[in-house]
Motif scaffolding. Structure first.
Motif, PDB file in Angstrom:
ATOM      1  N   VAL A   1       0.938  -1.202   0.106  1.00 53.60           N
ATOM      2  CA  VAL A   1      -0.197   0.058   0.307  1.00 53.60           C
ATOM      3  C   VAL A   1       1.192   1.290  -0.108  1.00 53.60           C
ATOM      4  O   VAL A   1       1.660   1.403   0.658  1.00 53.60           O
ATOM      5  CB  VAL A   1      -0.716   0.003   1.596  1.00 53.60           C
ATOM      6  N   TYR A   2       0.347   1.976  -0.891  1.00 50.83           N
ATOM      7  CA  TYR A   2       1.560   3.124  -1.304  1.00 50.83           C
ATOM      8  C   TYR A   2       0.492   4.584  -1.092  1.00 50.83           C
ATOM      9  O   TYR A   2      -0.304   5.055  -1.534  1.00 50.83           O
ATOM     10  CB  TYR A   2       1.846   3.949  -2.261  1.00 50.83           C
ATOM     11  N   ARG A   3       0.961   5.728   0.186  1.00 50.48           N
ATOM     12  CA  ARG A   3       0.216   7.136   0.275  1.00 50.48           C
ATOM     13  C   ARG A   3       0.880   7.780  -0.907  1.00 50.48           C
ATOM     14  O   ARG A   3       2.650   8.370  -0.095  1.00 50.48           O
ATOM     15  CB  ARG A   3       0.345   7.118   1.502  1.00 50.48           C
ATOM     16  N   ASP A   4       1.096   8.436  -1.691  1.00 49.87           N
ATOM     17  CA  ASP A   4       1.748   9.631  -2.133  1.00 49.87           C
ATOM     18  C   ASP A   4       3.258   9.158  -2.939  1.00 49.87           C
ATOM     19  O   ASP A   4       4.237  10.095  -2.256  1.00 49.87           O
ATOM     20  CB  ASP A   4       1.836  11.168  -0.869  1.00 49.87           C
ATOM     21  N   GLY A   5       2.688   8.132  -2.815  1.00 49.31           N
ATOM     22  CA  GLY A   5       3.949   7.269  -3.733  1.00 49.31           C
ATOM     23  C   GLY A   5       5.249   7.007  -2.766  1.00 49.31           C
ATOM     24  O   GLY A   5       6.122   5.980  -3.122  1.00 49.31           O
TER      25      GLY A   5
END
Length: 385
Positions: free
Chosen positions: A248-252
């Motif tokens: 899972v990625y947030r803002d890359g």
């Protein structure tokens, strides 16, 4: 004494008080108006009096030359007045609401000319009557918060013949400049998606001004529809099926990794399909049935659907021995209970799910397949070239 000239489509009505003739009148010695006689007022209207099949979405406009309007009214069959506004200079009146299909409207307009004499316009016209009307719905709905892969979807009750007319009636506005395009996924559905994922934390406003639009074959739009929604944070799920891990990625930046079991590697039909999908719905408790593979009424928790082909990310504690080690599901992404709950709590409808590594290709039979097309192909799905 007053008189009315007949008003044909696009014609002008001139209504004036009669004047006497001879030496006591205002004319010159040859019976013609004196050179300094003020011109008579002229009232024009669009649609014209006695017009048939007038458009319903185009504003009604009454204008006067060589004078000023003093009163304008436009009433429907029931006598209800149509809202309108008289311009500050008194030279025009414009309706402020759409007209009804298959209705008769009656004008009354009065003006005073530069010669200080009154003129009047009276009469009626009828609006177009569709063979049928086609209702549209918009998604996302008002005030929704969605993920960065969420498309805008306009769906119709019946097939659309003039797709270009529909697209020309659609508009999308955002806080930031976003390149996007409409694409027809069927004859009843047109979607808008950006070239890349939406920028995070922006507001998107959509107008589908379809009322009065000819959709082809005598079918017209039933009503206008609008929506205004917000795109949330940028969160992307990435799964390379041979790795048995869901990231899972947030803002890359990677914020979580969960061991998983994906579709059975040895059976292509059971592989988790490759492609970019998105979270379509969330259920704390879901019941799974698949007669082809012999299971019914299987209850699982924290289920996030990401494909209409049948794939979910969900808890499968019963498969704990395989999770993180072996792919043996029927296409779903199996997580341990605690991990599934944590991901479920973080997910938004419209979050992208990017799947790589399996042999089962992109599943385009779904009505949610916007990101399975590359940008060049997506643009070819537009009816406006």
């Amino acid at each position: 004494m007053v008189f009315k000239a007949a008003l044909a489509a696009g014609a002008t009505v001139v209504v004036a008080a009669c004047s006497s003739e001879g030496s006591g009148g205002s004319g010159g010695s040859n019976g013609q108006p004196a050179a300094d006689t003020p011109p008579k007022a002229k009232i024009t209207a669009e649609p014209a009096l006695d017009a048939k099949d007038a458009p319903v979405a185009k504003p009604v406009v009454v204008k006067v030359t060589d004078g000023k309007l003093t009163e304008v009214s436009l009433a429907g069959d029931s006598g209800k007045q149509v809202k309108g506004e008289l311009a500050a200079d008194g030279l025009s009146w414009t309706s402020g609401e759409p007209l009804g299909y298959g209705k008769t409207y009656t004008y009354t307009a009065k003006a005073t000319g530069s010669d200080n004499k009154p003129v009047e316009l009276k009469g009626s016209f009828t609006t177009l009557k569709p063979a049928s009307q086609n209702r549209a719905t918009l998604n996302p709905i008002d005030d929704a918060q969605v993920g960065v892969a969420m498309p805008i979807s306009v769906k119709f009750d019946s097939p659309v013949k003039d797709r270009a007319a529909v697209e020309k009636a659609l508009s999308v506005k955002t806080d930031k400049n976003v390149e996007g395009a409409w694409g027809w996924l069927s004859d009843t559905q047109v979607d808008y998606r950006p070239k890349e994922y939406w920028p995070a934390n922006i507001t998107v406003s959509v107008e589908a001004k379809l009322y009065g639009v000819d959709l082809g074959g005598g079918v017209y739009g039933k009503s206008d529809v609008t929506t205004k929604f917000k795109v949330g944070r940028n969160q992307v799920v990435k799964i390379n099926t041979p790795d048995h891990q869901m990231h899972v990625y947030r803002d890359g930046a990677k914020v979580a990794s969960y061991p998983c079991s994906n579709g059975l590697d040895s059976d292509v039909e059971r592989n988790t399909p490759v492609g970019t999908y998105m979270i379509m719905e969330k259920k704390e408790h879901a019941v799974f049935d698949n007669a082809r593979y012999g299971y019914t009424n299987v209850n699982k928790k924290w289920a996030c659907r990401f494909s209409n082909h049948g794939e979910f990310i969900h808890e499968n504690q019963d498969n704990a021995a395989a999770i993180g080690k072996t792919n043996n599901s029927h296409g779903c992404v199996n997580l341990l209970d605690a991990d599934a709950k944590a991901y479920f709590s973080s997910a938004l409808i419209g979050d992208p799910v990017e799947v790589t590594g399996s042999k089962l290709g992109k599943q385009t039979q779904s009505d949610v397949k916007d990101w399975l097309y590359d940008w060049g192909t997506w643009k070819t799905l537009s009816a406006v070239k």
